[in-house]
Write a protein that holds these residues in place. Structure first.
Motif, mmCIF file in Angstrom:
data_model
loop_
_atom_site.group_PDB
_atom_site.id
_atom_site.type_symbol
_atom_site.label_atom_id
_atom_site.label_comp_id
_atom_site.label_asym_id
_atom_site.label_seq_id
_atom_site.Cartn_x
_atom_site.Cartn_y
_atom_site.Cartn_z
ATOM 1 N N VAL A 22 0.840 -1.202 0.000
ATOM 2 C CA VAL A 22 0.000 0.000 0.000
ATOM 3 C C VAL A 22 0.872 1.248 0.000
ATOM 4 C CG1 VAL A 22 -1.593 1.379 1.397
ATOM 5 C CG2 VAL A 22 -2.023 -1.050 1.070
ATOM 6 N N MET A 23 1.895 1.243 0.869
ATOM 7 C CA MET A 23 2.802 2.386 0.948
ATOM 8 C C MET A 23 3.504 2.626 -0.376
ATOM 9 S SD MET A 23 6.321 3.126 1.388
ATOM 10 C CE MET A 23 7.066 1.710 2.207
ATOM 11 N N LEU A 24 3.955 1.553 -1.006
ATOM 12 C CA LEU A 24 4.652 1.672 -2.283
ATOM 13 C C LEU A 24 3.715 2.102 -3.405
ATOM 14 C CD1 LEU A 24 6.826 -1.565 -2.077
ATOM 15 C CD2 LEU A 24 7.645 0.779 -1.837
ATOM 16 N N ALA A 25 2.502 1.564 -3.397
ATOM 17 C CA ALA A 25 1.552 1.824 -4.478
ATOM 18 C C ALA A 25 1.195 3.296 -4.582
ATOM 19 C CB ALA A 25 0.290 0.989 -4.276
ATOM 20 N N GLY A 26 1.122 3.980 -3.453
ATOM 21 C CA GLY A 26 0.785 5.394 -3.483
ATOM 22 C C GLY A 26 1.794 6.203 -4.274
ATOM 23 N N ARG A 27 3.093 5.904 -4.100
ATOM 24 C CA ARG A 27 4.141 6.628 -4.809
ATOM 25 C C ARG A 27 4.301 6.142 -6.258
ATOM 26 N NH1 ARG A 27 7.915 9.076 -1.302
ATOM 27 N NH2 ARG A 27 6.779 9.781 0.536
ATOM 28 N N LEU A 28 4.071 4.852 -6.461
ATOM 29 C CA LEU A 28 4.242 4.277 -7.802
ATOM 30 C C LEU A 28 3.026 4.504 -8.705
ATOM 31 C CD1 LEU A 28 5.863 0.854 -6.834
ATOM 32 C CD2 LEU A 28 6.965 2.702 -8.100
ATOM 33 N N HIS A 29 1.961 5.065 -8.141
ATOM 34 C CA HIS A 29 0.707 5.226 -8.879
ATOM 35 C C HIS A 29 0.243 3.868 -9.415
ATOM 36 C CE1 HIS A 29 1.087 9.841 -9.645
ATOM 37 N NE2 HIS A 29 1.224 9.499 -8.377
ATOM 38 N N ALA A 30 0.201 2.905 -8.521
ATOM 39 C CA ALA A 30 -0.166 1.537 -8.889
ATOM 40 C C ALA A 30 -1.368 1.078 -8.084
ATOM 41 C CB ALA A 30 1.010 0.596 -8.634
ATOM 42 N N ASN A 31 -2.085 0.102 -8.633
ATOM 43 C CA ASN A 31 -3.153 -0.570 -7.908
ATOM 44 C C ASN A 31 -2.637 -1.876 -7.328
ATOM 45 O OD1 ASN A 31 -5.158 1.383 -8.481
ATOM 46 N ND2 ASN A 31 -5.496 0.471 -10.497
ATOM 47 N N LEU A 32 -3.414 -2.475 -6.434
ATOM 48 C CA LEU A 32 -3.037 -3.733 -5.811
ATOM 49 C C LEU A 32 -3.936 -4.863 -6.301
ATOM 50 C CD1 LEU A 32 -2.559 -2.716 -2.055
ATOM 51 C CD2 LEU A 32 -0.886 -2.655 -3.899
ATOM 52 N N LEU A 33 -3.324 -6.018 -6.533
ATOM 53 C CA LEU A 33 -4.076 -7.236 -6.814
ATOM 54 C C LEU A 33 -3.724 -8.248 -5.741
ATOM 55 C CD1 LEU A 33 -5.835 -9.209 -8.398
ATOM 56 C CD2 LEU A 33 -3.862 -9.669 -9.881
ATOM 57 N N LEU A 34 -4.677 -8.549 -4.858
ATOM 58 C CA LEU A 34 -4.493 -9.583 -3.845
ATOM 59 C C LEU A 34 -4.749 -10.940 -4.484
ATOM 60 C CD1 LEU A 34 -6.452 -7.991 -0.850
ATOM 61 C CD2 LEU A 34 -3.968 -8.072 -1.150
#
Length: 288
Positions: A22-34
């Motif tokens: 989550v922390m990384l996704a905010g800066r990378l402008h990425a979504n998460l796939l669980l």
């Protein structure tokens, strides 16, 4: 849109890895796939607490319930992110079959920037790095793999250490870390460890020149250090602690730095309880 693939087994370490994503996704402008994969055996040691009998689909309902809990927890974290930060979306997927095969397919079709996974609970460092599940994921990936132990959470990235053995693939890994560093403004420290009394091996001069020039002239937040030690991994861990490092990174190469570290039997004993997050660059990643 970029995606961070989060492999979960609903364990504590998997949850910590998801929080880090989550922390990384905010800066990378990425979504998460669980993602959870069931290999269709009665008990899967990589997914503790999950049991399924033959022909019994109750495990799917259990997994969906657990997946909802993880998503709700992560959504609460996302809601606390700064208003000017991009808030990642979260999707979920549950499947049967081989984990490595699923990872290959997801990475191929999902624009996956990074894979995040928890280290097996209570495992030694050799199993974390070259255990069957970790190896399956690294072998299937063409993107960096983040491995997070239960007590190795990353709340911020201020200092990242990359262990180099002057292998050609190090260039891609270092370039990736430099670009990531522009988003997080961390100090990147490239370290090469040699054994006391050991003869110098034939290093790749192209990589050596690249590392030294990078740390010397181009990026002021990149440092390079040559250090010596009696045992490679012990010295690397000592350096990691001394520098108060947030993340240790390296390439996963056979017969190079990592394999030589893991062959040191005395190191395995001393590192049985050592836990720290690692970012591994799979073999051949620069060719993809």
């Amino acid at each position: 849109m970029k995606t961070i693939l989060v492999l979960t087994d609903f364990s504590k370490s998997a949850l910590i890895a998801a929080e880090t994503a989550v922390m990384l996704a905010g800066r990378l402008h990425a979504n998460l796939l669980l993602f959870y994969a069931d290999s269709a055996i009665p008990v899967n040691p990589f997914y503790p607490g999950i049991f399924q009998g033959e022909g019994d689909d109750s495990w799917k309902m259990h997994c969906k319930t657990e997946m909802d809990k993880v998503k709700d927890h992560l959504m609460r974290l996302i809601s606390l992110m700064k208003t000017d930060s991009r808030k990642p979306g979260i999707s979920r997927k549950i499947a049967e079959g081989d984990l490595g095969a699923h990872v290959t397919e997801l990475v191929k079709n999902g624009n996956v920037e990074m894979i995040a996974m928890g280290a097996p609970s209570g495992s030694k460092i050799d199993h974390v790095l070259i255990g069957s599940d970790t190896s399956a994921v690294i072998g299937a990936a063409d993107c960096p793999v983040l491995i997070v132990p239960a007590n190795g959470s990353i709340t911020a990235l201020d200092r990242v250490v990359f262990a180099t053995n002057y292998h050609k693939s190090d260039i891609f890994a270092i370039e990736y870390l430099v670009e990531l560093g522009k988003l997080f403004a961390y100090q990147l420290e490239i370290v090469h460890i040699s054994l006391y009394g050991a003869k110098e091996s034939n290093h790749n001069n192209e990589v050596m020149d690249f590392v030294k020039k990078l740390s010397g002239d181009i990026y002021p937040r990149v440092l390079f250090k040559e250090i010596k030690g009696k045992h490679l991994f012990n010295r690397l861990v000592q350096f990691y602690k001394e520098r108060e490092t947030d993340l240790l990174s390296m390439t996963h190469q056979q017969h190079t730095l990592l394999s030589r570290m893991l062959k040191e039997g005395t190191v395995m004993k001393s590192l049985a309880t050592q836990k720290f997050p690692m970012l591994i660059f799979p073999p051949g990643i620069a060719r993809n």
